[in-house]
Design a protein around this motif. Sequence first.
Motif, PDB file in Angstrom:
ATOM      1  N   LYS A 246       0.843  -1.234  -0.023  1.00 58.62           N
ATOM      2  CA  LYS A 246      -0.067  -0.016   0.126  1.00 58.62           C
ATOM      3  C   LYS A 246       0.871   1.247   0.107  1.00 58.62           C
ATOM      4  O   LYS A 246       0.511   2.203  -0.874  1.00 58.62           O
TER       5      LYS A 246
ATOM      6  N   SER B  85      -3.543  -8.725  -3.295  1.00 56.05           N
ATOM      7  CA  SER B  85      -4.864  -8.123  -3.073  1.00 56.05           C
ATOM      8  C   SER B  85      -5.041  -6.630  -2.706  1.00 56.05           C
ATOM      9  O   SER B  85      -6.149  -6.075  -2.582  1.00 56.05           O
TER      10      SER B  85
ATOM     11  N   GLU C   7      -5.226  -3.205  -3.805  1.00 58.29           N
ATOM     12  CA  GLU C   7      -5.689  -2.616  -5.169  1.00 58.29           C
ATOM     13  C   GLU C   7      -4.557  -1.447  -5.866  1.00 58.29           C
ATOM     14  O   GLU C   7      -3.776  -0.745  -5.007  1.00 58.29           O
TER      15      GLU C   7
END
Length: 221
Positions: free
Chosen positions: A44, A72, A74
Motif C-alpha cells: 500500500k 490483494s 488495489e
Amino acid sequence: MPADCANALSMMQDTEALLAVLRRAPVVPVLIVDNVDYAVPLAKALVAGGLPALEVTMRTPVALDVIKAMASVEGAFVGAGTVLDPEMADAAKAAGATYMVSPGATPTLLAHALKIGMPLLPGVATASEAMMARECGYRIMKFFPAGPAGGPTYLKALSSPLAELTFCPTGGVSAANARDYLSLPNVVCVGGSWVAPDDAMRSGDWARIEALAAEAVKLAV
C-alpha cells in the motif's frame, strides 16, 4: 536455437503486456520480505507513493505468502523475483504473481514461462545472453547485475546492435545513479531495493517508504 526454446517460439513474450506494467513508474521496488505481516502495508505504501509494479524476491520461506497478500492490494502489480526453474515459476503463478523476474536465463526456464503464459523478465549480463533470450522470443530483459556487468556505458553500447531489445537494469542501481540508466534509449525502468529499507519495514515506518517511493517517481526522465 536451443531445443527447449524452439518448442515454444510460437508463443513469444507478451512484450506489450509486460511493457504496460513496467512503464507505470521509473522504478520497480525489489523486495526481500521475511514477514507476511509487512506485505499489505508495504504494498500500500509503495503504490500510494507511485510505484505500483512490485518484485517480491523468492528468497525467503514466506515469499509466496507475501505475493498472495500483496496481490490483494488495489493498484499493485506483483511480480515474483529470483525465479530459477519451472517449479518456482509454477508456484509463483499459483500464488498470484502477474509476472516473473529471473537473475539469469536458461532455455528451460525461458521456454516454460512461454508455455504457461507467464510474462518473464529474464536476466542477462552480456550481448550473447541477450541474443540467446531473443532467439527464445524475448524482447524485454533484466540487465543484471547492472553495476558489475558494465553499468550504463555497457548498456548504452548494446542499444545500437540490439536495437529491438529493452532492458530493466537491476543490481547496483540506486537513487544516485538511476537517471544514468533511465536516460538510455533501451531502458524502460530500473529495479532497486533502496525504496523499501529493511529498517523501515521492521519499524513499520510505512510513511517513510511512501516518501521514498514518491521521490523515486521523480527520477523519470
